[in-house]
Scaffold this motif. Structure first.
Motif, PDB file in Angstrom:
ATOM      1  N   HIS A  72       0.782  -1.185   0.134  1.00 42.66           N
ATOM      2  CA  HIS A  72      -0.035   0.091  -0.081  1.00 42.66           C
ATOM      3  C   HIS A  72       0.955   1.196  -0.010  1.00 42.66           C
ATOM      4  CE1 HIS A  72      -2.542   3.288   1.469  1.00 42.66           C
ATOM      5  NE2 HIS A  72      -3.484   2.527   1.325  1.00 42.66           N
ATOM      6  N   PRO A  73       0.507   2.187  -0.931  1.00 46.76           N
ATOM      7  CA  PRO A  73       1.421   3.414  -0.791  1.00 46.76           C
ATOM      8  C   PRO A  73       1.642   3.942   0.732  1.00 46.76           C
ATOM      9  CG  PRO A  73       0.113   3.442  -2.890  1.00 46.76           C
ATOM     10  CD  PRO A  73      -0.424   2.430  -1.953  1.00 46.76           C
ATOM     11  N   GLY A  74       2.867   4.173   1.287  1.00 43.42           N
ATOM     12  CA  GLY A  74       2.782   4.658   2.481  1.00 43.42           C
ATOM     13  C   GLY A  74       3.121   6.061   2.440  1.00 43.42           C
ATOM     14  N   VAL A  78       9.419   3.530   3.392  1.00 43.98           N
ATOM     15  CA  VAL A  78       8.806   2.165   3.725  1.00 43.98           C
ATOM     16  C   VAL A  78       7.299   2.200   3.437  1.00 43.98           C
ATOM     17  CG1 VAL A  78       8.569   0.672   5.383  1.00 43.98           C
ATOM     18  CG2 VAL A  78      10.677   1.908   5.274  1.00 43.98           C
ATOM     19  N   GLN A  79       6.760   1.193   2.683  1.00 46.26           N
ATOM     20  CA  GLN A  79       5.330   1.225   2.475  1.00 46.26           C
ATOM     21  C   GLN A  79       4.523   0.249   3.365  1.00 46.26           C
ATOM     22  OE1 GLN A  79       4.456   0.927  -1.812  1.00 46.26           O
ATOM     23  NE2 GLN A  79       6.611   0.126  -1.873  1.00 46.26           N
ATOM     24  N   MET A  80       3.383   0.632   3.732  1.00 43.93           N
ATOM     25  CA  MET A  80       2.372  -0.163   4.277  1.00 43.93           C
ATOM     26  C   MET A  80       1.686  -1.059   4.066  1.00 43.93           C
ATOM     27  SD  MET A  80       1.559   2.545   7.623  1.00 43.93           S
ATOM     28  CE  MET A  80       0.809   3.807   6.605  1.00 43.93           C
ATOM     29  N   THR A  81       1.347  -2.276   4.430  1.00 36.91           N
ATOM     30  CA  THR A  81       0.351  -2.980   3.797  1.00 36.91           C
ATOM     31  C   THR A  81      -0.963  -2.678   4.124  1.00 36.91           C
ATOM     32  OG1 THR A  81       0.041  -4.187   6.016  1.00 36.91           O
ATOM     33  CG2 THR A  81       1.536  -5.174   4.524  1.00 36.91           C
ATOM     34  N   PRO A  82      -2.274  -2.847   3.332  1.00 35.23           N
ATOM     35  CA  PRO A  82      -3.615  -2.250   3.371  1.00 35.23           C
ATOM     36  C   PRO A  82      -3.948  -2.167   4.943  1.00 35.23           C
ATOM     37  CG  PRO A  82      -3.367  -3.357   1.436  1.00 35.23           C
ATOM     38  CD  PRO A  82      -1.969  -3.636   2.036  1.00 35.23           C
ATOM     39  N   ARG A  83      -3.742  -3.486   5.448  1.00 35.35           N
ATOM     40  CA  ARG A  83      -4.265  -3.783   6.570  1.00 35.35           C
ATOM     41  C   ARG A  83      -3.762  -3.088   7.869  1.00 35.35           C
ATOM     42  NH1 ARG A  83      -5.658 -10.366   6.151  1.00 35.35           N
ATOM     43  NH2 ARG A  83      -7.564 -10.087   5.161  1.00 35.35           N
ATOM     44  N   ALA A  84      -2.315  -2.771   7.715  1.00 41.29           N
ATOM     45  CA  ALA A  84      -1.445  -1.782   8.502  1.00 41.29           C
ATOM     46  C   ALA A  84      -2.333  -0.400   8.428  1.00 41.29           C
ATOM     47  CB  ALA A  84      -0.059  -1.850   7.995  1.00 41.29           C
TER      48      ALA A  84
END
Length: 262
Positions: A72-74, A78-84
């Motif tokens: 997921h574009p963070g 560092v990118q984040m997962t959608p659930r994060a």
């Protein structure tokens, strides 16, 4: 990952620890397991959690997982997962529901527990953590903290309902709105933040300086003109007679005070 200004120093430390954990593991994303590792590393975890799991257990799981998660574009490199992302959004929602203008580690725990399908929540369940028990422990901790900053009795009601009421005025922390006799007062975001802050500390005098620091950060200047302009607009919207206020009082030369509901 950007550091969110509304997060406490402890919560910011969790986010940084999560990012560092992901980097050490060679994973190009930050997921909910990294958040869980950070929360356990920083401390202040619920006892109902720590008797079942420690950060070393989370690291062992991280060592075993494959990089099979969509990104997921963070905020930052560092990118984040959608659930994060959903967990962070959930922590902000929990904070607002409880009438708080900041996001702490307790809200991050609540954000994880509110997303039972995320990997962190699944791991907690697998290790025997009772989500309902953990949530109640966290809410009790938050209510205790609120009692230390609020007048007697008000904090429990706000924590349970997400509302502060006095007379015909209702500050709804769930909807992020202020109502007068059931009608939306249509406050601007900054006006709402001011009323919400005063509602959290009803009956107490908040100095101009402390309010500006809380609302706009430690770098704000000492001139309270902007605050006074907002207050004039607020009073026109919520006070039957702005010249003789019923809800927000001026302590001349000091600050403002919200009427106590008791």
């Amino acid at each position: 990952m950007a550091i969110f200004g509304q997060f406490t120093k402890r919560a910011q430390q969790v986010l940084m620890t999560a990012q560092e954990c992901a980097t050490r593991e060679g994973q190009p994303y930050v997921g909910t397991l990294h958040f869980l590792y950070g929360l356990l590393d920083v401390g202040e975890a619920p006892e109902s959690v720590t008797r079942h799991i420690q950060k070393e257990d989370v690291k062992q799981v991280l060592d075993q997982i494959d990089d099979e998660v969509s990104l997921h574009p963070g905020h930052g490199p560092v990118q984040m997962t959608p659930r994060a992302r959903r967990v962070l959004d959930g922590s902000i929602i929990e904070s607002r529901r409880l009438g708080q203008l900041y996001v702490g580690t307790e809200h991050m725990w609540l954000g994880i527990l509110a997303n039972p399908n995320c990997k962190a929540a699944e791991l907690l369940t697998h290790r025997g953590v009772d989500a309902s028990e953990a949530r109640e422990e966290l809410l009790a901790r938050i209510r205790t903290a609120l009692r230390h900053t609020r007048t007697d009795g008000t904090s429990d009601a706000l924590a349970m309902t997400g509302e502060y009421r006095v007379g015909d005025l209702c500050v709804d922390y769930n909807k992020h709105r202020v109502f007068l006799a059931g009608e939306d007062t249509h406050l601007t975001p900054n006006e709402y933040k001011i009323v919400a802050l005063l509602g959290r500390h009803a009956g107490q005098v908040l100095t101009y300086k402390s309010m500006m620091k809380e609302l706009w950060g430690p770098g704000v200047g000492g001139d309270n003109k902007l605050l006074r302009v907002h207050m004039a607009n607020i009073r026109r919207k919520i006070e039957p007679n702005p010249v003789e206020p019923q809800y927000i009082f001026t302590e001349v030369g000091v600050g403002y005070r919200m009427a106590d509901s008791h």
